[in-house]
Scaffold this motif. Sequence first.
Motif, mmCIF file in Angstrom:
data_model
loop_
_atom_site.group_PDB
_atom_site.id
_atom_site.type_symbol
_atom_site.label_atom_id
_atom_site.label_comp_id
_atom_site.label_asym_id
_atom_site.label_seq_id
_atom_site.Cartn_x
_atom_site.Cartn_y
_atom_site.Cartn_z
ATOM 1 N N LEU A 11 -79.397 -6.492 -58.098
ATOM 2 C CA LEU A 11 -80.073 -6.351 -59.492
ATOM 3 C C LEU A 11 -81.390 -5.887 -59.566
ATOM 4 O O LEU A 11 -82.528 -6.418 -58.710
ATOM 5 C CB LEU A 11 -80.101 -7.878 -60.100
ATOM 6 C CG LEU A 11 -80.714 -7.942 -61.502
ATOM 7 C CD1 LEU A 11 -80.178 -7.035 -62.484
ATOM 8 C CD2 LEU A 11 -80.732 -9.307 -61.999
ATOM 9 N N SER A 12 -81.612 -4.653 -60.015
ATOM 10 C CA SER A 12 -82.941 -4.140 -60.111
ATOM 11 C C SER A 12 -83.132 -3.497 -61.377
ATOM 12 O O SER A 12 -82.428 -3.787 -62.283
ATOM 13 C CB SER A 12 -83.105 -2.942 -59.082
ATOM 14 O OG SER A 12 -82.287 -1.916 -59.321
ATOM 15 N N ALA A 13 -84.536 -2.715 -61.661
ATOM 16 C CA ALA A 13 -84.664 -2.344 -63.112
ATOM 17 C C ALA A 13 -85.701 -1.005 -62.943
ATOM 18 O O ALA A 13 -86.182 -0.786 -61.911
ATOM 19 C CB ALA A 13 -85.419 -2.999 -63.758
ATOM 20 N N ILE A 14 -84.830 0.115 -63.671
ATOM 21 C CA ILE A 14 -85.639 1.435 -63.621
ATOM 22 C C ILE A 14 -86.771 1.202 -64.654
ATOM 23 O O ILE A 14 -86.134 1.121 -65.976
ATOM 24 C CB ILE A 14 -84.644 2.508 -63.808
ATOM 25 C CG1 ILE A 14 -83.499 2.204 -62.628
ATOM 26 C CG2 ILE A 14 -85.295 3.825 -63.812
ATOM 27 C CD1 ILE A 14 -82.100 3.161 -63.017
ATOM 28 N N PRO A 15 -88.178 1.269 -64.498
ATOM 29 C CA PRO A 15 -88.874 1.335 -65.540
ATOM 30 C C PRO A 15 -88.955 2.942 -66.066
ATOM 31 O O PRO A 15 -89.183 3.967 -65.354
ATOM 32 C CB PRO A 15 -90.351 1.195 -64.848
ATOM 33 C CG PRO A 15 -90.165 1.414 -63.424
ATOM 34 C CD PRO A 15 -88.483 1.452 -62.976
ATOM 35 N N LEU A 25 -84.780 -0.467 -67.497
ATOM 36 C CA LEU A 25 -83.294 -0.202 -67.713
ATOM 37 C C LEU A 25 -82.718 -1.276 -66.522
ATOM 38 O O LEU A 25 -82.806 -0.743 -65.303
ATOM 39 C CB LEU A 25 -82.893 1.100 -67.512
ATOM 40 C CG LEU A 25 -83.423 2.262 -68.325
ATOM 41 C CD1 LEU A 25 -83.137 3.413 -68.095
ATOM 42 C CD2 LEU A 25 -83.706 1.894 -69.772
ATOM 43 N N PRO A 26 -82.139 -2.312 -66.846
ATOM 44 C CA PRO A 26 -81.548 -2.901 -65.916
ATOM 45 C C PRO A 26 -80.153 -2.566 -65.164
ATOM 46 O O PRO A 26 -79.517 -1.657 -65.742
ATOM 47 C CB PRO A 26 -80.844 -4.361 -66.754
ATOM 48 C CG PRO A 26 -81.517 -4.275 -67.860
ATOM 49 C CD PRO A 26 -81.886 -2.956 -68.257
ATOM 50 N N ILE A 42 -81.189 6.565 -73.456
ATOM 51 C CA ILE A 42 -80.103 7.191 -73.904
ATOM 52 C C ILE A 42 -79.359 6.284 -74.670
ATOM 53 O O ILE A 42 -78.359 5.627 -74.093
ATOM 54 C CB ILE A 42 -79.322 7.734 -72.671
ATOM 55 C CG1 ILE A 42 -80.115 8.550 -71.921
ATOM 56 C CG2 ILE A 42 -78.076 8.666 -73.347
ATOM 57 C CD1 ILE A 42 -79.275 9.002 -70.838
ATOM 58 N N PRO A 43 -79.694 6.294 -75.777
ATOM 59 C CA PRO A 43 -79.044 5.114 -76.821
ATOM 60 C C PRO A 43 -77.670 5.325 -76.970
ATOM 61 O O PRO A 43 -76.870 4.456 -77.461
ATOM 62 C CB PRO A 43 -79.793 5.317 -77.986
ATOM 63 C CG PRO A 43 -80.370 6.355 -78.194
ATOM 64 C CD PRO A 43 -80.740 7.000 -76.822
ATOM 65 N N LYS A 67 -85.813 11.038 -68.572
ATOM 66 C CA LYS A 67 -84.335 11.435 -68.765
ATOM 67 C C LYS A 67 -83.764 12.254 -67.943
ATOM 68 O O LYS A 67 -82.609 12.037 -67.372
ATOM 69 C CB LYS A 67 -84.229 11.738 -70.152
ATOM 70 C CG LYS A 67 -82.769 11.809 -70.746
ATOM 71 C CD LYS A 67 -82.515 12.143 -72.080
ATOM 72 C CE LYS A 67 -81.299 12.766 -72.440
ATOM 73 N NZ LYS A 67 -81.244 13.292 -73.884
ATOM 74 N N GLU A 68 -84.280 13.357 -67.745
ATOM 75 C CA GLU A 68 -83.773 14.348 -66.785
ATOM 76 C C GLU A 68 -83.676 13.899 -65.402
ATOM 77 O O GLU A 68 -82.866 14.123 -64.696
ATOM 78 C CB GLU A 68 -84.739 15.751 -66.756
ATOM 79 C CG GLU A 68 -83.994 16.826 -65.840
ATOM 80 C CD GLU A 68 -84.694 17.904 -65.968
ATOM 81 O OE1 GLU A 68 -84.264 19.081 -65.583
ATOM 82 O OE2 GLU A 68 -86.037 17.971 -66.399
ATOM 83 N N ALA A 69 -84.591 13.169 -64.891
ATOM 84 C CA ALA A 69 -84.632 12.643 -63.458
ATOM 85 C C ALA A 69 -83.567 11.575 -63.528
ATOM 86 O O ALA A 69 -82.895 11.472 -62.468
ATOM 87 C CB ALA A 69 -86.114 11.906 -63.031
ATOM 88 N N PHE A 70 -83.358 10.804 -64.621
ATOM 89 C CA PHE A 70 -82.513 9.615 -64.771
ATOM 90 C C PHE A 70 -81.116 10.289 -64.584
ATOM 91 O O PHE A 70 -80.062 9.820 -63.962
ATOM 92 C CB PHE A 70 -82.704 8.687 -65.687
ATOM 93 C CG PHE A 70 -81.577 7.896 -65.732
ATOM 94 C CD1 PHE A 70 -81.641 6.379 -65.210
ATOM 95 C CD2 PHE A 70 -80.222 7.981 -66.614
ATOM 96 C CE1 PHE A 70 -80.490 5.585 -65.494
ATOM 97 C CE2 PHE A 70 -79.296 7.132 -66.762
ATOM 98 C CZ PHE A 70 -79.462 5.970 -66.063
#
Length: 112
Positions: A11-15, A25-26, A42-43, A67-70
């Motif tokens: 369990l981590s999060a992406i800031p 983003l969990p 990205i809703p 968003k592009e990196a994600f």
Amino acid sequence: MEENHEYEPGLSAIPVHGHTISQQLPKIEGGGTTLVFMADLIPTHVHVPLPWVMGYDMHPVQTLGEKEAFLENAAAGGWHLYLEHDAAEELITVRKNNNKYEVDQKLHLNEL
């Protein structure tokens, strides 16, 4: 939280900071599957293509870069993206096709 903070194993999060400063983003990993709660980065599934960002993002240019990196990581890793704002699609995967990101699979949580 720092960039790669892990709350506990799996369990981590992406800031991300473009839509709302310090949005997280969990990210849940286990059994060879990665699931990311997309919040407002990205809703919905129609927001997957890069030009689409929310009209009320605080920093839309930053959102686009985040968003592009994600999407690059999500496509390469086969991540499952949970879209809590989407009335039509619950869970998707993405792929890179001709240098553009697009929806690959459409799933439901009970299919993981």
